[in-house]
Write a protein that holds these residues in place. Structure first.
Motif, PDB file in Angstrom:
ATOM      1  N   GLU A  90       0.791  -1.176  -0.435  1.00 39.99           N
ATOM      2  CA  GLU A  90       0.107   0.379  -0.181  1.00 39.99           C
ATOM      3  C   GLU A  90       0.952   0.983  -0.060  1.00 39.99           C
ATOM      4  O   GLU A  90       1.114   1.547   1.108  1.00 39.99           O
ATOM      5  N   PRO A  91       1.244   1.693  -0.663  1.00 41.69           N
ATOM      6  CA  PRO A  91       2.210   2.800  -1.123  1.00 41.69           C
ATOM      7  C   PRO A  91       1.362   4.154  -0.739  1.00 41.69           C
ATOM      8  O   PRO A  91       0.080   4.509  -0.935  1.00 41.69           O
ATOM      9  N   ASP A  92       2.679   4.724   0.219  1.00 45.64           N
ATOM     10  CA  ASP A  92       1.922   6.164   0.166  1.00 45.64           C
ATOM     11  C   ASP A  92       1.372   7.182  -1.021  1.00 45.64           C
ATOM     12  O   ASP A  92       2.266   6.812  -2.001  1.00 45.64           O
ATOM     13  N   TRP A  93       1.187   7.946  -0.844  1.00 44.73           N
ATOM     14  CA  TRP A  93       0.636   8.863  -1.976  1.00 44.73           C
ATOM     15  C   TRP A  93       1.588  10.106  -2.388  1.00 44.73           C
ATOM     16  O   TRP A  93       1.557  10.274  -4.002  1.00 44.73           O
ATOM     17  N   ASP A  94       2.555  10.172  -1.903  1.00 44.42           N
ATOM     18  CA  ASP A  94       4.161  10.237  -2.321  1.00 44.42           C
ATOM     19  C   ASP A  94       5.079   9.771  -2.150  1.00 44.42           C
ATOM     20  O   ASP A  94       6.628  10.067  -2.560  1.00 44.42           O
ATOM     21  N   ASP A  95       4.930   8.620  -2.576  1.00 40.41           N
ATOM     22  CA  ASP A  95       5.918   7.630  -2.785  1.00 40.41           C
ATOM     23  C   ASP A  95       5.615   6.635  -4.755  1.00 40.41           C
ATOM     24  O   ASP A  95       4.877   6.180  -4.743  1.00 40.41           O
ATOM     25  N   ALA A  96       6.150   8.028  -5.349  1.00 44.60           N
ATOM     26  CA  ALA A  96       5.997   7.538  -6.611  1.00 44.60           C
ATOM     27  C   ALA A  96       6.519   6.245  -7.573  1.00 44.60           C
ATOM     28  O   ALA A  96       6.076   5.603  -7.854  1.00 44.60           O
ATOM     29  N   LEU A  97       7.856   5.936  -6.285  1.00 43.57           N
ATOM     30  CA  LEU A  97       8.173   4.142  -7.063  1.00 43.57           C
ATOM     31  C   LEU A  97       7.237   3.699  -6.683  1.00 43.57           C
ATOM     32  O   LEU A  97       7.027   2.809  -7.440  1.00 43.57           O
ATOM     33  N   GLY A  98       6.426   3.451  -5.352  1.00 45.31           N
ATOM     34  CA  GLY A  98       6.213   2.092  -5.162  1.00 45.31           C
ATOM     35  C   GLY A  98       4.994   2.888  -5.984  1.00 45.31           C
ATOM     36  O   GLY A  98       3.928   1.190  -5.798  1.00 45.31           O
ATOM     37  N   ARG A  99       4.185   3.249  -5.538  1.00 42.57           N
ATOM     38  CA  ARG A  99       2.868   4.048  -6.773  1.00 42.57           C
ATOM     39  C   ARG A  99       2.924   3.014  -8.018  1.00 42.57           C
ATOM     40  O   ARG A  99       2.434   3.020  -8.433  1.00 42.57           O
ATOM     41  N   SER A 100       4.275   3.689  -8.967  1.00 42.19           N
ATOM     42  CA  SER A 100       4.785   3.049  -9.784  1.00 42.19           C
ATOM     43  C   SER A 100       4.225   1.473 -10.408  1.00 42.19           C
ATOM     44  O   SER A 100       3.495   0.675 -11.122  1.00 42.19           O
ATOM     45  N   TRP A 101       4.635   0.911  -8.848  1.00 41.46           N
ATOM     46  CA  TRP A 101       4.825  -0.429  -9.078  1.00 41.46           C
ATOM     47  C   TRP A 101       3.228  -1.393  -8.588  1.00 41.46           C
ATOM     48  O   TRP A 101       2.701  -2.036  -9.365  1.00 41.46           O
ATOM     49  N   TRP A 102       2.745  -0.204  -7.896  1.00 40.86           N
ATOM     50  CA  TRP A 102       1.050  -0.492  -7.951  1.00 40.86           C
ATOM     51  C   TRP A 102       0.326  -0.620  -8.896  1.00 40.86           C
ATOM     52  O   TRP A 102      -0.365  -1.348  -9.688  1.00 40.86           O
ATOM     53  N   MET A 103       0.410   0.392  -9.389  1.00 45.23           N
ATOM     54  CA  MET A 103       0.092   0.340 -11.134  1.00 45.23           C
ATOM     55  C   MET A 103       0.135  -0.673 -11.566  1.00 45.23           C
ATOM     56  O   MET A 103      -0.811  -0.507 -12.700  1.00 45.23           O
ATOM     57  N   ARG A 104       1.559  -0.640 -12.022  1.00 43.70           N
ATOM     58  CA  ARG A 104       1.933  -1.833 -12.636  1.00 43.70           C
ATOM     59  C   ARG A 104       1.262  -2.992 -12.422  1.00 43.70           C
ATOM     60  O   ARG A 104       0.674  -4.071 -13.320  1.00 43.70           O
ATOM     61  N   SER A 105       1.074  -3.712 -11.123  1.00 44.09           N
ATOM     62  CA  SER A 105       0.147  -5.036 -11.034  1.00 44.09           C
ATOM     63  C   SER A 105      -1.199  -4.938 -11.602  1.00 44.09           C
ATOM     64  O   SER A 105      -1.248  -5.634 -12.362  1.00 44.09           O
ATOM     65  N   ARG A 106      -1.673  -3.757 -11.759  1.00 41.53           N
ATOM     66  CA  ARG A 106      -3.003  -3.504 -11.451  1.00 41.53           C
ATOM     67  C   ARG A 106      -3.038  -3.815 -13.009  1.00 41.53           C
ATOM     68  O   ARG A 106      -4.089  -4.498 -13.432  1.00 41.53           O
ATOM     69  N   MET A 107      -2.365  -3.114 -14.481  1.00 38.21           N
ATOM     70  CA  MET A 107      -2.233  -3.543 -15.734  1.00 38.21           C
ATOM     71  C   MET A 107      -1.823  -4.480 -16.191  1.00 38.21           C
ATOM     72  O   MET A 107      -2.662  -4.178 -16.603  1.00 38.21           O
ATOM     73  N   LEU A 108      -1.645  -5.289 -15.642  1.00 38.65           N
ATOM     74  CA  LEU A 108      -0.898  -6.740 -15.743  1.00 38.65           C
ATOM     75  C   LEU A 108      -1.710  -7.108 -14.815  1.00 38.65           C
ATOM     76  O   LEU A 108      -1.151  -9.106 -15.261  1.00 38.65           O
ATOM     77  N   GLY A 109      -2.910  -7.654 -14.232  1.00 39.62           N
ATOM     78  CA  GLY A 109      -3.980  -8.548 -13.699  1.00 39.62           C
ATOM     79  C   GLY A 109      -4.117  -9.230 -15.250  1.00 39.62           C
ATOM     80  O   GLY A 109      -4.610 -11.005 -14.644  1.00 39.62           O
ATOM     81  N   LEU A 110      -4.276  -8.575 -16.419  1.00 40.03           N
ATOM     82  CA  LEU A 110      -4.956  -9.656 -17.381  1.00 40.03           C
ATOM     83  C   LEU A 110      -4.049  -9.940 -18.210  1.00 40.03           C
ATOM     84  O   LEU A 110      -3.313  -9.018 -19.146  1.00 40.03           O
TER      85      LEU A 110
END
Length: 203
Positions: A96-116
């Motif tokens: 659960e990345p913090d709002w100001d964690d650009a690297l963590g949020r990038s990985w978070w969004m990546r995992s959701r994009m690649l869910g399919l």
């Protein structure tokens, strides 16, 4: 910042948006490829796919060196860590990345994009977007709708893979890769000429 549970490592899709198990010498690699190599390694360590992990580790090390990124801490992590969760943490993944964690949020969004994962990625086989493989179980009047949904899901997955490749460029830059180096390219043939022992595995 949350820790990475073992279950997250096990749920990774290791061969998206690119599969390095069977590379042709004409293929081109760039710094962004290090993101998929690193996340795939985490999955391999968790599943004890050590022969495959050895190849990915070697390829990653050569790319770090080739692109002048050998001083990045992620190179050492990929070379030395053998725990999937520890490697993900070193690469910047958090649950659960913090709002100001650009690297963590990038990985978070990546995992959701690649869910399919896209069908041709090697992560899955067949046509997973069909709502049922047994057409007799789908009411005949719904079959055209189901077929259209399956086609659109597959198109969505292909689009997500392409976007993930762009997001991987951001992740590598957030690791510390200078922006002007993101466009570096090298062919597999050039790596082999430089001493890389090219290995292939059946997808």
């Amino acid at each position: 910042m949350s820790l990475i549970p073992d279950s997250l490592t096990a749920s990774l899709t290791p061969f998206v948006p690119r599969d390095y198990r069977y590379l042709f010498e004409s293929e081109v690699l760039e710094p962004a490829d290090l993101v998929t190599i690193g996340s795939a390694l985490a999955w391999m360590h968790a599943g004890q796919h050590e022969e495959l992990a050895g190849w990915y580790r070697s390829l990653g090390d050569v790319l770090f060196e080739r692109f002048g990124l050998g001083a990045l801490p992620q190179r050492r992590a990929i070379q030395e860590l053998t725990s999937g969760p520890e490697l993900l943490r070193a690469l910047g993944v958090v649950v659960e990345p913090d709002w100001d964690d650009a690297l963590g949020r990038s990985w978070w969004m990546r995992s959701r994009m690649l869910g399919l994962p896209e069908v041709g990625s090697g992560a899955i086989a067949g046509d997973p977007y069909q709502l049922t493989f047994d057409r007799s179980r789908m009411p005949e009047e719904l079959q055209p709708l189901a077929a259209g949904v399956a086609e659109e899901l597959a198109a969505h997955a292909r689009s997500a893979n392409a976007l993930a490749r762009k997001l991987d460029r951001a992740i590598v830059a957030l690791w510390g890769c200078p922006v002007e180096r993101l466009d570096q390219r090298v062919t597999v043939a050039e790596l082999v000429a430089g001493g890389l022992d090219l290995q292939t595995f059946e997808p």
